[in-house]
Write a protein that holds these residues in place. Structure first.
Motif, PDB file in Angstrom:
ATOM      1  N   ARG A 201      -3.363  11.790  -5.538  1.00 45.85           N
ATOM      2  CA  ARG A 201      -2.086  11.131  -5.271  1.00 45.85           C
ATOM      3  C   ARG A 201      -1.256  11.046  -6.545  1.00 45.85           C
ATOM      4  NH1 ARG A 201      -2.287   5.037  -3.322  1.00 45.85           N
ATOM      5  NH2 ARG A 201      -3.084   4.854  -5.446  1.00 45.85           N
TER       6      ARG A 201
ATOM      7  N   PRO B 135       0.819  -1.217   0.000  1.00 51.61           N
ATOM      8  CA  PRO B 135       0.000   0.000   0.000  1.00 51.61           C
ATOM      9  C   PRO B 135       0.851   1.264   0.000  1.00 51.61           C
ATOM     10  CG  PRO B 135      -0.040  -1.062   2.151  1.00 51.61           C
ATOM     11  CD  PRO B 135       0.628  -2.021   1.222  1.00 51.61           C
TER      12      PRO B 135
ATOM     13  N   SER C   3      -6.050   0.885  -2.818  1.00 56.15           N
ATOM     14  CA  SER C   3      -7.031   1.936  -3.053  1.00 56.15           C
ATOM     15  C   SER C   3      -8.220   1.424  -3.845  1.00 56.15           C
ATOM     16  CB  SER C   3      -6.374   3.103  -3.789  1.00 56.15           C
ATOM     17  OG  SER C   3      -5.307   3.633  -3.035  1.00 56.15           O
TER      18      SER C   3
ATOM     19  N   PRO D 119       0.653   5.392   0.619  1.00 54.89           N
ATOM     20  CA  PRO D 119      -0.248   6.319   1.309  1.00 54.89           C
ATOM     21  C   PRO D 119      -0.994   7.248   0.358  1.00 54.89           C
ATOM     22  CG  PRO D 119       1.832   6.164   2.476  1.00 54.89           C
ATOM     23  CD  PRO D 119       2.009   5.413   1.195  1.00 54.89           C
ATOM     24  N   LEU D 120      -2.219   7.603   0.771  1.00 51.89           N
ATOM     25  CA  LEU D 120      -3.048   8.568   0.072  1.00 51.89           C
ATOM     26  C   LEU D 120      -2.943   9.930   0.752  1.00 51.89           C
ATOM     27  CD1 LEU D 120      -6.298   6.450  -0.425  1.00 51.89           C
ATOM     28  CD2 LEU D 120      -4.780   7.256  -2.241  1.00 51.89           C
TER      29      LEU D 120
ATOM     30  N   LEU E  80      -3.040   2.996   4.331  1.00 54.38           N
ATOM     31  CA  LEU E  80      -3.052   4.111   3.391  1.00 54.38           C
ATOM     32  C   LEU E  80      -2.927   5.460   4.081  1.00 54.38           C
ATOM     33  CD1 LEU E  80      -5.920   2.869   1.050  1.00 54.38           C
ATOM     34  CD2 LEU E  80      -3.473   2.849   0.550  1.00 54.38           C
TER      35      LEU E  80
ATOM     36  N   THR F 122      -7.859   0.696   5.146  1.00 52.88           N
ATOM     37  CA  THR F 122      -7.637   2.135   5.292  1.00 52.88           C
ATOM     38  C   THR F 122      -6.350   2.441   6.033  1.00 52.88           C
ATOM     39  OG1 THR F 122     -10.018   2.587   5.279  1.00 52.88           O
ATOM     40  CG2 THR F 122      -8.597   4.282   6.220  1.00 52.88           C
TER      41      THR F 122
END
Length: 386
Positions: free
Chosen positions: A379, A201, A269, A203-204, A316, A313
């Motif tokens: 992103r 993953p 995502s 990050p957002l 992220l 979640t």
């Protein structure tokens, strides 16, 4: 049993006790409590909000507990307090005492869950087996399913007070196992080869993700609080309410593992967006159809997504805001889930009905999905985006 499996079992049973029973047992008992004590939907929402408020406070406070002996003590005290407050709910009929007990129960479940998950996750990370943490969160599902079955089969002979005591005793049976197995462990190194297709993953952007996760807290909590009462209130479906809650738990049992595998294939995502879409459909179904089939499909879709959304979640957003992302996301989620049943209870007690509350919840979830899509859009793209 292999030490890793023993640790996973301890974490699994911890979440069954403090989340599946301690936190969510109120849902199948709510219609029986209303029958026995005569309170309305507004009071029902208030009691649920008290538990969620305790969970919010406990989540924030637990983030300050140091590793080692203090965290282990917080974990054990949390498990004991969760069991005792569940038992004590059956020993009183005073609203003020119920509110205090459910608040303490929320605090306890947060301390126990966060402490246990931290110890298990860190032990697994040291041997490169972080992906197995999904097994632990399946404990929430089995606790929900077991409590639903307990209400289903014991309700003919026990009133709601007796069922609260029975739930506490059931949870207490497994407490010795979690006290023995859950602690910081040195595990044997893994011998298998990691899957090269596994996606990590990335990050957002934090703020749209915070809006997204806060909407999840508000949107999911209405269904999680009232679905049994909703189903039981419909002519011809009275006997199905407890089965619906049991199916929520059974669907939740493998959900984190399934969605984690999906995320490793299509990206975290994309998997999170798909889970939101499925949950929105699940929340809407009982509002647009009063059939038993719609209720059962809704249970599968909701149970199969509500814990997985949390698991997807956190990777992220956990590193946002200088490493405080996990705590802030949890606070936003906690605030949302505290307000959800409180608002729904007062709406239904007034001019609205349960269908309106569910449609409103689905709209909030859709807003959360929109914020997630904005975060994905903002992103920067990379070839390995997940």
């Amino acid at each position: 049993m292999h030490p890793t499996n023993r640790l996973l079992l301890g974490g699994f049973l911890t979440l069954a006790i403090v989340m599946g029973v301690g936190r969510f047992y109120y849902t199948p008992l709510l219609p029986l409590m209303q029958r026995d004590y005569g309170f309305g939907v507004d009071v029902a929402g208030l009691i649920a909000a008290a538990n969620f408020a305790g969970y919010l406070a406990g989540s924030i406070l637990a983030s300050f507990v140091p590793r080692g002996a203090p965290r282990l003590a917080a974990f054990r005290i949390g498990v004991i307090a969760s069991i005792l407050t569940t038992l004590a709910m059956g020993l009183t009929d005073q609203l003020g005492v119920w509110l205090a007990l459910r608040t303490i129960s929320g605090l306890a479940s947060a301390f126990a869950m966060i402490s246990a998950a931290g110890m298990v996750a860190e032990s697994l990370a040291r041997v490169g087996s972080e992906a197995r943490l999904g097994w632990v969160f399946g404990g929430v599902g089995i606790g929900i399913a077991a409590s639903g079955l307990l209400v289903l089969f014991a309700a003919p002979v026990l009133d709601s007070a007796g069922l609260w005591i029975a739930g506490g005793l059931l949870a207490a049976l497994f407490a010795p196992i979690v006290f023995i197995e859950v602690r910081d462990r040195t595990l044997p190194a893994r011998t298998d080869t990691p899957d090269p297709r596994r996606r990590v993953p990335r990050p957002l952007p934090f703020w749209p993700l915070l809006i997204n996760y806060s909407c999840e807290g508000l949107g999911y909590s209405v269904f999680a609080t009232f679905i049994v009462a909703i189903v039981k209130s419909r002519p011809g479906l009275e006997a199905m309410g407890d089965w619906v809650w049991t199916i929520v738990g059974l669907a939740g049992l493998p959900s984190c593992l399934i969605w984690s595998r999906i995320a490793e294939r299509i990206g975290f995502s994309a998997a999170l967006a798909a889970a939101y879409a499925a949950q929105i459909v699940g929340v809407l179904l009982p509002a647009i159809s009063g059939s038993g089939t719609a209720a059962l499909v809704a249970a599968v879709l909701f149970g199969g997504t509500f814990m997985a959304i949390t698991v997807l979640t956190m990777p992220l957003g956990r590193h946002g805001l200088g490493g405080r992302g996990f705590a802030i996301l949890t606070a936003g989620f906690g605030l949302g889930q505290m307000l959800g049943p409180l608002a729904a209870g007062f709406l239904v007690a007034g001019e609205a009905d349960y269908n309106t509350a569910l449609i409103g919840s689905a709209a909030v979830l859709a807003l959360g999905l929109s914020a997630l899509l904005v975060a994905i859009r903002l992103r920067p793209e990379t070839p390995a985006a997940a």
